[in-house]
Scaffold this motif. Sequence first.
Motif, PDB file in Angstrom:
ATOM      1  N   GLU A 112       0.847  -1.197   0.000  1.00  0.00           N
ATOM      2  CA  GLU A 112       0.000   0.000   0.000  1.00  0.00           C
ATOM      3  C   GLU A 112       0.879   1.242   0.000  1.00  0.00           C
ATOM      4  OE1 GLU A 112      -2.716  -0.110   3.562  1.00  0.00           O
ATOM      5  OE2 GLU A 112      -1.446  -1.813   4.001  1.00  0.00           O
ATOM      6  N   ALA A 113       0.263   2.364  -0.321  1.00  0.00           N
ATOM      7  CA  ALA A 113       0.966   3.645  -0.196  1.00  0.00           C
ATOM      8  C   ALA A 113       1.218   3.934   1.272  1.00  0.00           C
ATOM      9  CB  ALA A 113       0.110   4.758  -0.803  1.00  0.00           C
ATOM     10  N   ILE A 114       2.278   4.707   1.552  1.00  0.00           N
ATOM     11  CA  ILE A 114       2.530   5.149   2.924  1.00  0.00           C
ATOM     12  C   ILE A 114       1.355   6.010   3.399  1.00  0.00           C
ATOM     13  CG2 ILE A 114       5.037   4.962   3.068  1.00  0.00           C
ATOM     14  CD1 ILE A 114       5.330   7.726   1.914  1.00  0.00           C
ATOM     15  N   LYS A 115       1.106   5.988   4.724  1.00  0.00           N
ATOM     16  CA  LYS A 115      -0.083   6.629   5.287  1.00  0.00           C
ATOM     17  C   LYS A 115       0.191   8.075   5.721  1.00  0.00           C
ATOM     18  CE  LYS A 115      -2.542   4.356   8.362  1.00  0.00           C
ATOM     19  NZ  LYS A 115      -2.876   3.471   9.504  1.00  0.00           N
ATOM     20  N   GLY A 116      -0.876   8.866   5.769  1.00  0.00           N
ATOM     21  CA  GLY A 116      -0.784  10.201   6.353  1.00  0.00           C
ATOM     22  C   GLY A 116      -0.520  11.301   5.349  1.00  0.00           C
ATOM     23  N   LEU A 117      -0.245  10.935   4.093  1.00  0.00           N
ATOM     24  CA  LEU A 117      -0.076  11.916   3.019  1.00  0.00           C
ATOM     25  C   LEU A 117      -1.127  11.598   1.953  1.00  0.00           C
ATOM     26  CD1 LEU A 117       3.844  11.871   2.765  1.00  0.00           C
ATOM     27  CD2 LEU A 117       2.437  13.761   3.629  1.00  0.00           C
ATOM     28  N   PRO A 118      -1.627  12.609   1.224  1.00  0.00           N
ATOM     29  CA  PRO A 118      -2.699  12.350   0.253  1.00  0.00           C
ATOM     30  C   PRO A 118      -2.265  11.340  -0.818  1.00  0.00           C
ATOM     31  CG  PRO A 118      -2.383  14.714   0.609  1.00  0.00           C
ATOM     32  CD  PRO A 118      -1.240  14.025   1.292  1.00  0.00           C
ATOM     33  N   GLN A 119      -3.096  10.304  -1.025  1.00  0.00           N
ATOM     34  CA  GLN A 119      -2.787   9.294  -2.055  1.00  0.00           C
ATOM     35  C   GLN A 119      -3.133   9.894  -3.415  1.00  0.00           C
ATOM     36  OE1 GLN A 119      -5.098   5.703  -1.649  1.00  0.00           O
ATOM     37  NE2 GLN A 119      -3.684   4.467  -2.838  1.00  0.00           N
ATOM     38  N   GLU A 120      -2.166   9.928  -4.309  1.00  0.00           N
ATOM     39  CA  GLU A 120      -2.417  10.509  -5.633  1.00  0.00           C
ATOM     40  C   GLU A 120      -2.846   9.432  -6.615  1.00  0.00           C
ATOM     41  OE1 GLU A 120       1.069  12.893  -6.645  1.00  0.00           O
ATOM     42  OE2 GLU A 120      -0.087  14.626  -5.939  1.00  0.00           O
ATOM     43  N   LYS A 121      -2.065   8.372  -6.694  1.00  0.00           N
ATOM     44  CA  LYS A 121      -2.434   7.241  -7.553  1.00  0.00           C
ATOM     45  C   LYS A 121      -1.677   5.997  -7.082  1.00  0.00           C
ATOM     46  CE  LYS A 121      -3.089   5.787 -12.275  1.00  0.00           C
ATOM     47  NZ  LYS A 121      -2.562   5.702 -13.613  1.00  0.00           N
ATOM     48  N   ASP A 122      -2.401   4.913  -6.879  1.00  0.00           N
ATOM     49  CA  ASP A 122      -1.800   3.642  -6.435  1.00  0.00           C
ATOM     50  C   ASP A 122      -0.814   3.856  -5.270  1.00  0.00           C
ATOM     51  OD1 ASP A 122      -3.337   2.367  -8.314  1.00  0.00           O
ATOM     52  OD2 ASP A 122      -1.746   2.283  -9.819  1.00  0.00           O
ATOM     53  N   LEU A 123       0.483   3.666  -5.510  1.00  0.00           N
ATOM     54  CA  LEU A 123       1.457   3.724  -4.420  1.00  0.00           C
ATOM     55  C   LEU A 123       2.132   5.095  -4.316  1.00  0.00           C
ATOM     56  CD1 LEU A 123       2.975   0.197  -5.091  1.00  0.00           C
ATOM     57  CD2 LEU A 123       1.161   0.810  -3.483  1.00  0.00           C
ATOM     58  N   VAL A 124       1.628   6.044  -5.081  1.00  0.00           N
ATOM     59  CA  VAL A 124       2.232   7.383  -5.098  1.00  0.00           C
ATOM     60  C   VAL A 124       1.409   8.334  -4.226  1.00  0.00           C
ATOM     61  CG1 VAL A 124       2.720   9.380  -6.562  1.00  0.00           C
ATOM     62  CG2 VAL A 124       3.299   7.083  -7.355  1.00  0.00           C
ATOM     63  N   VAL A 125       2.095   9.018  -3.304  1.00  0.00           N
ATOM     64  CA  VAL A 125       1.430  10.022  -2.470  1.00  0.00           C
ATOM     65  C   VAL A 125       1.991  11.408  -2.795  1.00  0.00           C
ATOM     66  CG1 VAL A 125       1.014   8.412  -0.562  1.00  0.00           C
ATOM     67  CG2 VAL A 125       3.128   9.772  -0.592  1.00  0.00           C
ATOM     68  N   ASP A 126       1.247  12.431  -2.369  1.00  0.00           N
ATOM     69  CA  ASP A 126       1.711  13.816  -2.507  1.00  0.00           C
ATOM     70  C   ASP A 126       2.706  14.087  -1.377  1.00  0.00           C
ATOM     71  OD1 ASP A 126       2.127  16.502  -2.726  1.00  0.00           O
ATOM     72  OD2 ASP A 126       0.055  17.094  -2.305  1.00  0.00           O
TER      73      ASP A 126
END
Length: 249
Positions: free
Chosen positions: A107-121
């Motif tokens: 999964e994407a790392i938590k606590g930052l906005p998920q942009e797409k799949d495993l990429v967060v802002d």
Amino acid sequence: MSTATEQATTPAPAPQQQTVTFKILRFNPDEDTAPHWQEFQVDVYPTDRVLDALTMIKGEQDGSLTFRRSCGHGICGSDAMRINGRNRLACKTLIKDLNAKKPITVEAIKGLPQEKDLVVDMEPFFQAYREVMPFLITSGHDPSKERIQSIAEREVFDDTTKCIMCAACTTSCPVFWSDGQYFGPQAIVGAHRFIFDSRDEGAATRLEILNSKEGVWRCRTTFNCTEACPRGIQITKAIQEVKRAVINS
Ligand code: F3S
Ligand code: FES
């Protein structure tokens, strides 16, 4: 019966490929209203990394799978993700170190906005880092020769120079998840690296920033950050050192 010489030269058996299920939390902002799990079967060797498996999925099964990576060797810090519920670098996580008999969750790392799949802002993370002024601050004229520092003086902040800014620490911190008001452990590590640098003159300003309501006092010594750091930085210890420096400033 084989002789000792024959036994010594018998090659080790080649590692066997196995089919492993990867369960990935997908999210496409153009199509999905919420993230959803998708499973992929991949033939991997025990010595493959999770990053290898993701690359195979993207190359052979679903080109739309989105994740960041660059160096592939634990240096650039771009592929931090939550693997089997723990923050790790995909390029440093070997299949043999996970329980591959069960699906491996990614999964994407938590606590930052998920942009797409495993990429967060990552912008809120970088903003917190910028706010602690992570650069050498000096006064007066530029020196005409190198700024000298002893081995003992360098040793004081050696650990925090190892940060690769992958965000594995900050996004494993429950305080960071819950209130959105905390600079997070990485920003404090970034500040520590300069606060304790004998050549730097900006410690008082940084300590004032970290004494604010977003600063070090939000840390509850949970230690998730220390466990998550792929560089082995003693992050909670560094935060405690900054707390003491605030008290003594
Ligand atoms: Fe968070 Fe690490 Fe403190 S996980 S609460 S910053 S010890
Ligand atoms: Fe650079 Fe993993 S791809 S740290």
